[in-house]
Design an enzyme around this catalytic site. Structure first.
Site, short mmCIF file in Angstrom:
data_model
loop_
_atom_site.label_atom_id
_atom_site.label_comp_id
_atom_site.label_asym_id
_atom_site.label_seq_id
_atom_site.Cartn_x
_atom_site.Cartn_y
_atom_site.Cartn_z
N ALA A 46 0.86 -1.19 0.00
CA ALA A 46 0.00 0.00 0.00
C ALA A 46 0.90 1.23 0.00
CB ALA A 46 -0.92 -0.01 1.21
N GLY B 176 2.08 5.02 -1.60
CA GLY B 176 1.50 6.22 -2.22
C GLY B 176 0.01 6.28 -2.00
N LYS B 177 -0.72 6.63 -3.04
CA LYS B 177 -2.17 6.77 -2.93
C LYS B 177 -2.90 5.43 -2.86
CE LYS B 177 -2.32 11.32 -5.11
NZ LYS B 177 -2.87 12.15 -6.21
N TYR B 178 -2.17 4.36 -3.05
CA TYR B 178 -2.79 3.03 -2.95
C TYR B 178 -3.20 2.71 -1.51
CZ TYR B 178 -2.02 1.58 -7.78
OH TYR B 178 -2.09 1.47 -9.15
N ASP C 188 -2.66 -8.04 -4.57
CA ASP C 188 -2.77 -6.60 -4.84
C ASP C 188 -3.70 -5.94 -3.84
OD1 ASP C 188 -1.03 -6.41 -6.92
OD2 ASP C 188 -2.53 -6.19 -8.50
N VAL C 189 -3.31 -4.75 -3.39
CA VAL C 189 -4.11 -4.03 -2.39
C VAL C 189 -5.36 -3.40 -2.99
CG1 VAL C 189 -2.92 -1.81 -2.64
CG2 VAL C 189 -3.95 -2.44 -0.44
N ASP C 190 -5.33 -3.04 -4.27
CA ASP C 190 -6.48 -2.39 -4.90
C ASP C 190 -7.51 -3.45 -5.31
OD1 ASP C 190 -4.62 -3.32 -6.74
OD2 ASP C 190 -5.12 -1.81 -8.24
N TYR D 248 -7.64 -12.46 -20.28
CA TYR D 248 -7.05 -13.17 -21.42
C TYR D 248 -7.38 -14.66 -21.47
CZ TYR D 248 -4.31 -8.88 -21.51
OH TYR D 248 -3.93 -7.56 -21.55
N GLU E 60 5.03 -8.77 -13.46
CA GLU E 60 4.07 -9.70 -14.05
C GLU E 60 4.66 -10.40 -15.27
OE1 GLU E 60 -0.45 -9.15 -14.15
OE2 GLU E 60 0.15 -8.57 -16.18
#
Length: 383
Positions: free
Chosen positions: A151, A153-155, A240-242, A265, A332
C-alpha cells in the site's frame, strides 16, 4: 600439534560429538592423524631402534584415531543426507479419517470448464472441490498462511477495504499473518482481527514511478521470507491491495506453486497474451510458447517455492536493468516467464482475481477476489 589446515583432530572429534562437524574438519583431522603416525614412526626409529613397544603403541593410537574418524565421517554423511530430506508436504499428505462429506464422482461435475491442465495440475473453479472436506484435512495440521500486500503512495486508500474483506473471506478459521508494506505506516487502518490472525506493518520508500514500486515487490517478498519465515510447511500469498474479497478463498487454493489465470485473457489465443516479446529481456516468451497468462496481482504457494520465484524474478529484473531493459509489465512479465518454465502445481481460475469493471461471464459462478474500479491517473505517480 596442528596441520597446515589449522584443524585439530581432537577438536574435530569434539565437534563430531556436538553435531557440528563439517567436511573440512574431517579432511584436516585425517591429514593430522597421518602426520602424527609418520612423525611418530620417524621419532621412535631414531630414539629407540632396539625396542618396538613404543612404536606399536603409537601405531595403535593412530589406528584408533583413524577408525574414530571413519565412523565420524559415516555419521556426518548420514546426518547430512537426512537433513536434505524435507518433511512431507501438506500438499501430498492429505489425511481424511472420520470426516463426513458428500460422495465424490468422476462422472458428474463441471462440464463447461477445464479443471486440469495438460501437466495435470488442478484448475480450481466453483464446484470442483469440497470445502468441508478440504478444511477438515488442513485444519488439524495447524498451518499458517502469510499474505503480503503493498500500500504505497495513494494506494493506501484501498487498504481498509482489503483488510476488512480479508477478515470475512480469506482463510477464515486459520492462522493468518498479513504483512503490509507501506510508506505511510501511520495511515494503516485499525481493523479488528480474529484470534490467530495478525497484521505487521513494514515501512518502504515511495517512488516517482509506479513501475519501480511494482518491480520492488519481488525483492521485498524474497527478503521477508529470508528474514521471518523458515518453516517450509507454511504458505504465502502475494496479493494486490487495490482489490477486495467477495467470497471464500481458502484451503482449496493451497499448493506447492500457485498461479491465478488473468481474467482479461483466459479466452484468448496465446499469440495475443501481453508477454514480453523482446528476446533481449530475461522475461522473454517466444511466439508459440506459454500456457496461460497469469496475474501479477495474486500468486502464492509454499514458502520455499515462492522464495525461489521471487529471487529468480528479482535477479532477472536486475539483469534487465543493467541492460537498460524494462519488461512490458514489470514483475508480471517476469512472473509469467517463470511460471511457463516452472509449471504451477495448482492454477486458480479467474474467480480468484476478477475485474470489477467487466460483467461476470457465465462460467464464472462466483467472484472470490476482484480488482476494484479506479482512476489510474489519480493514484499512480506516473501513467
Amino acid at each position: 600439534m596442528r596441520t597446515q589446515t589449522g584443524v585439530s583432530a581432537s577438536v574435530c572429534l569434539v565437534e563430531l560429538h556436538a553435531g557440528l562437524i563439517d567436511s573440512q574438519c574431517l579432511l584436516g583431522a585425517h591429514a593430522e592423524i597421518t602426520s602424527v603416525i609418520t612423525l611418530c614412526r620417524f621419532d621412535v626409529t631414531h630414539r629407540d631402534r632396539e625396542t618396538g613397544g613404543e612404536m606399536k603403541s603409537c601405531r595403535a593410537a593412530g589406528l584408533i584415531l583413524l577408525v574414530a574418524l571413519l565412523l565420524g565421517f559415516l555419521y556426518w554423511n548420514q546426518s547430512r543426507a537426512a537433513a536434505d530430506v524435507f518433511p512431507v508436504s501438506h500438499e501430498f499428505h492429505l489425511e481424511a479419517e472420520h470426516l463426513q462429506y458428500k460422495q465424490p464422482s468422476i462422472l458428474q461435475g463441471r462440464n463447461d470448464v477445464v479443471t486440469v491442465t495438460p501437466w495435470l495440475a488442478p484448475v480450481v473453479w466453483e464446484g470442483s472441490f469440497d470445502p468441508v472436506l478440504l478444511d477438515g484435512i488442513y485444519r488439524p495440521k495447524n498451518i499458517s498462511i502469510t499474505a503480503t500486500v503493498f500500500a504505497v503512495g495513494k494506494y493506501i486508500m484501498f487498504l481498509k477495504d482489503f483488510l476488512e474483506t480479508a477478515e470475512q473471506h480469506f482463510f477464515v478459521g486459520f492462522n493468518v499473518h498479513v504483512y503490509v508494506f507501506t510508506d505511510q505506516p501511520k495511515e494503516v487502518p485499525r481493523v479488528q482481527m480474529a484470534a490467530g490472525r495478525k497484521l505487521t506493518v513494514r515501512s518502504v520508500l515511495d517512488s516517482q514511478r509506479w513501475q519501480e514500486i511494482s518491480a520492488r515487490r519481488m525483492e521485498l517478498i524474497q527478503t521477508l521470507i529470508e528474514e521471518r519465515h523458515r518453516n517450509i510447511m507454511d504458505y504465502i500469498f502475494c496479493l494486490d491491495v487495490d482489490s477486495r474479497f467477495h467470497g471464500r478463498w481458502g484451503t482449496e487454493s493451497l499448493g506447492r506453486l500457485v498461479a491465478v489465470i488473468h481474467p482479461g485473457y483466459y479466452k484468448d489465443p496465446r499469440s495475443s497474451f501481453p508477454y514480453e516479446r523482446r528476446p533481449v529481456s530475461r522475461a522473454y516468451v517466444a511466439p508459440g510458447e506459454g500456457d496461460f497468462y497469469y496475474c501479477g496481482g495474486a500468486f502464492g504457494g509454499l514458502l520455499q517455492e515462492v522464495h525461489l520465484l521471487a529471487r529468480t524474478c528479482h535477479r532477472n529484473f536486475k539483469e534487465d536493468a543493467r541492460n537498460n531493459i524494462e519488461a512490458a509489465w514489470q514483475e508480471e512479465s517476469h512472473l509469467n516467464r517463470y511460471m511457463w518454465v516452472n509449471k504451477p502445481s495448482k492454477v486458480l481460475s479467474p474467480e480468484y482475481l476478477w475485474q470489477d469493471f467487466k460483467p461476470r461471464n457465465p462460467e464464472v459462478h462466483i467472484v472470490r477476489f476482484s480488482g476494484v474500479v479506479k482512476n489510474y491517473a489519480k493514484i499512480r505517480p506516473n501513467v
